[in-house]
Design a protein around this motif. Structure first.
Motif: not given
Length: 248
Positions: A121-131, A133-141
Motif C-alpha cells: 500500500g505504499i503507493g496510495p499512501r504516498v498519494l494520500d499524503v501529497l493530496e 498537503e495539497g501537493a499532488l500537482s507539484r510532484a513527480a514520482i
C-alpha cells in the motif's frame, strides 16, 4: 552564451554532499536555492506512516540499527540522524510542508524494503499524503521498480510526471530498446538513467520513443558539466550549488 535547452536540476536527497541527506536541515537549505526540484525517498514505518529516508535499514544514516519498517513512527521519532544536530527522520508531510510556498517541484522516490519488495500500500499512501498537503500537482514520482510506476498510473489519481529509474545492471542486462519499452509499458513519461550510460545517441533514442531522458548519480563537477553539455531534461545532483553555478 545561454544554452538553448535548459536542463532542470534536482537536489538529490536534499543535497547530500552539502548537508545530512534526507534531513529537514538539508531540505530547508535546498529551499533557499534556485533549483527546480528536490528529490527524496519514502519508506514505510511499522504503523504505515510515510517517512523520508533512503535506506530500508537505519544503520548507515542514524544512531540506530535494524529495518525502518521494524519501528513505529513514535519509535523513529526517538532516533537521531547522524550529523543533523539532533534531528530525527522526517515524515513525508513534514518535507512537503517545507516547500508549501516554494516553486520547487517535489521529486518523490518510492522505495522498497531490504528484499526489494514493495511495502504493502505504499503507493496510495504516498498519494494520500501529497493530496492532503495539497501537493499532488507539484510532484513527480519515481521508482526503480517498474511495477510501482504502474501502480501509481493505475490509481488514476496522479497526473504528474512518472519516472522509471533504470539501474545500470538492468540497462546492461536487457539493453536500451527494452529499457525504453519497459518504461512505456509501466506508464512512465520519463526514464532516469545513470549518467555514465548517457550520450547523444541515448538521449535521441529516448526522445524518439516519447520519453523524457533524465540522469542520476551526479556528484563530481566534471560529470555535472558533461550532463549539462548533453542537455538532458533533468538530473539529480548531490551538489546542487555547484550544479547551479555550472548551469549559469
Amino acid at each position: 552564451m545561454p544554452m538553448a535547452h535548459r536542463t532542470l536540476i534536482a537536489s538529490h536527497r536534499g543535497g547530500s554532499y552539502l548537508w545530512p541527506e534526507n534531513s529537514l536541515m538539508a531540505f530547508r537549505e535546498t529551499a533557499k536555492l534556485a533549483v527546480d526540484q528536490v528529490e527524496f525517498d519514502v519508506q514505510l514505518s511499522a504503523d504505515d506512516e510515510c517517512v523520508v529516508i533512503h535506506d530500508p535499514m537505519l544503520d548507515r544514516t542514524t544512531d540506530a540499527r535494524g529495518p525502518v519498517r521494524g519501528r513505529t513512527l513514535a519509535e523513529l521519532r526517538r532516533i537521531r540522524l547522524r550529523g543533523a544536530h539532533g534531528e530525527c527522520i522526517p515524515t513525508l508531510a513534514e518535507v512537503v510542508a517545507v516547500y508549501r510556498n516554494s516553486p520547487i517541484l517535489l521529486r518523490v522516490e518510492i522505495k522498497a524494503d531490504a528484499e526489494r519488495i514493495h511495502y504493502p500500500g505504499i503507493g496510495p499512501r504516498v498519494l494520500d499524503v501529497l493530496e492532503k498537503e495539497g501537493a499532488l500537482s507539484r510532484a513527480a514520482i519515481t521508482s526503480f521498480q517498474a511495477p510501482m510506476v504502474a501502480t501509481i498510473r493505475d490509481t488514476g489519481r496522479f497526473g504528474g510526471a512518472l519516472i522509471w529509474l533504470c539501474a545500470p545492471q538492468v540497462w546492461r542486462d536487457i539493453g536500451m530498446a527494452a529499457v525504453f519499452g519497459t518504461a512505456l509499458d509501466c506508464g512512465a513519461s520519463g526514464v532516469g538513467i545513470h549518467h555514465s550510460l548517457l550520450n547523444d545517441d541515448v538521449l535521441a533514442a529516448a526522445r524518439a520513443a516519447g520519453l523524457s531522458p533524465g540522469a542520476w548519480g551526479l556528484r563530481e563537477e566534471s560529470d555535472i558539466q558533461r550532463v549539462l553539455d548533453l542537455a538532458v531534461d533533468v538530473f539529480t545532483s548531490d551538489d546542487p550549488v555547484t550544479s547551479l553555478k555550472l548551469r549559469g
